[in-house]
Design a protein around this motif. Sequence first.
Motif, short mmCIF file in Angstrom:
data_model
loop_
_atom_site.label_atom_id
_atom_site.label_comp_id
_atom_site.label_asym_id
_atom_site.label_seq_id
_atom_site.Cartn_x
_atom_site.Cartn_y
_atom_site.Cartn_z
N ARG A 21 -42.35 -1.04 -6.96
CA ARG A 21 -42.14 -2.47 -6.71
C ARG A 21 -42.94 -3.26 -7.74
N PHE A 22 -42.29 -4.18 -8.41
CA PHE A 22 -42.95 -5.07 -9.36
C PHE A 22 -43.24 -6.39 -8.67
N GLU A 23 -44.45 -6.91 -8.85
CA GLU A 23 -44.86 -8.18 -8.25
C GLU A 23 -45.49 -9.07 -9.32
N PHE A 24 -45.15 -10.36 -9.32
CA PHE A 24 -45.87 -11.32 -10.14
C PHE A 24 -47.26 -11.49 -9.54
N THR A 25 -48.29 -11.58 -10.39
CA THR A 25 -49.63 -11.86 -9.87
C THR A 25 -50.17 -13.19 -10.39
N ASN A 26 -49.76 -13.59 -11.60
CA ASN A 26 -50.24 -14.85 -12.15
C ASN A 26 -49.39 -15.23 -13.35
N VAL A 27 -49.39 -16.52 -13.67
CA VAL A 27 -48.74 -17.00 -14.88
C VAL A 27 -49.63 -18.08 -15.49
N GLU A 28 -49.78 -18.03 -16.80
CA GLU A 28 -50.55 -19.04 -17.53
C GLU A 28 -49.67 -19.56 -18.65
N LYS A 45 -44.38 -19.42 -7.13
CA LYS A 45 -44.32 -19.94 -5.76
C LYS A 45 -43.92 -18.81 -4.83
N SER A 46 -44.71 -18.63 -3.78
CA SER A 46 -44.38 -17.68 -2.72
C SER A 46 -43.76 -18.45 -1.57
N VAL A 47 -42.49 -18.18 -1.31
CA VAL A 47 -41.81 -18.84 -0.19
C VAL A 47 -42.18 -18.13 1.10
N ASN A 48 -42.18 -16.81 1.05
CA ASN A 48 -42.64 -16.00 2.18
C ASN A 48 -43.12 -14.67 1.63
N LYS A 52 -40.65 -14.55 -3.88
CA LYS A 52 -41.55 -15.22 -4.80
C LYS A 52 -40.76 -15.50 -6.07
N TYR A 53 -41.01 -16.65 -6.70
CA TYR A 53 -40.30 -16.96 -7.94
C TYR A 53 -41.21 -17.68 -8.93
N TRP A 54 -40.73 -17.73 -10.18
CA TRP A 54 -41.46 -18.38 -11.27
C TRP A 54 -40.60 -19.50 -11.82
N SER A 55 -41.20 -20.67 -12.01
CA SER A 55 -40.51 -21.81 -12.61
C SER A 55 -41.39 -22.43 -13.68
N GLY A 56 -40.75 -22.97 -14.71
CA GLY A 56 -41.50 -23.64 -15.76
C GLY A 56 -40.61 -24.58 -16.55
N LYS A 57 -41.24 -25.60 -17.12
CA LYS A 57 -40.51 -26.55 -17.96
C LYS A 57 -41.41 -26.96 -19.11
N PHE A 58 -40.91 -26.74 -20.35
CA PHE A 58 -41.62 -27.17 -21.55
C PHE A 58 -40.90 -28.39 -22.08
N LYS A 59 -41.59 -29.50 -22.09
CA LYS A 59 -41.03 -30.78 -22.51
C LYS A 59 -41.21 -30.93 -24.01
N LEU A 60 -40.09 -31.01 -24.75
CA LEU A 60 -40.12 -31.17 -26.20
C LEU A 60 -40.27 -32.64 -26.58
N TYR A 61 -41.20 -32.91 -27.51
CA TYR A 61 -41.37 -34.27 -28.01
C TYR A 61 -40.73 -34.44 -29.39
N GLN A 62 -40.60 -33.32 -30.12
CA GLN A 62 -39.99 -33.37 -31.45
C GLN A 62 -38.66 -32.62 -31.41
N LEU A 133 -36.96 -18.07 -11.27
CA LEU A 133 -36.72 -16.66 -11.59
C LEU A 133 -37.30 -15.82 -10.45
N PRO A 134 -36.45 -15.18 -9.62
CA PRO A 134 -36.96 -14.45 -8.45
C PRO A 134 -37.56 -13.10 -8.82
N ILE A 135 -38.58 -12.72 -8.09
CA ILE A 135 -39.24 -11.44 -8.33
C ILE A 135 -38.29 -10.28 -8.08
N ASP A 136 -37.36 -10.39 -7.16
CA ASP A 136 -36.43 -9.30 -6.88
C ASP A 136 -35.59 -8.95 -8.10
N TYR A 137 -35.19 -9.97 -8.85
CA TYR A 137 -34.39 -9.73 -10.06
C TYR A 137 -35.22 -9.01 -11.12
#
Length: 176
Positions: A21-28, A45-48, A52-62, A133-137
Amino acid sequence: MAYRMNSLIVIVVILHLIHSRFEFTNVECTSLDKKFGEFEYCYLKSVNRTFKYWSGKFKLYQKPVKALEVNFALMKRLNGYKPFLYNITVNACKFLVNPKSSPVTKFFYDSILTFTNMNHSCPYNHDFILDKLPIDYVNHRFTKVLPFPEGNYLIEARWSTLGSPFAVVKLYGTLS
């Protein structure tokens, strides 16, 4: 004879239940060039207990981004994180034109493809988004598609354009 058959059935059932089983532990997520862009959000984010899933948004200025390069490094924890199997740099614009050009990059890219808006080649006139991005995937990809040995892992992605680094994403996980 019946005893041996029952014992064999029990052993087969137990072996079937044992799995990795693979589990996310942290993201930086770190923005290196605030003039180029920065992370609006980046979190796990752990829903239960099981979702658990990972979300991120990089806002481009250029905008637009006409050249994009990514260095992927897979590291395993052995008295600190050490390089493990892969450390490759890819011209993302060329890769997205021909994904079969790098099978290793394709494996990691396919792991996020359906959850990101980075599904076309350059130029990019929009922010980079990874949505739930769900951990199950990821678990399926790291245990069934291309099995990895147990341990603590770090997947590090260093993003740059025209030789100038602008972001670093570090995803930590445990395979047990």
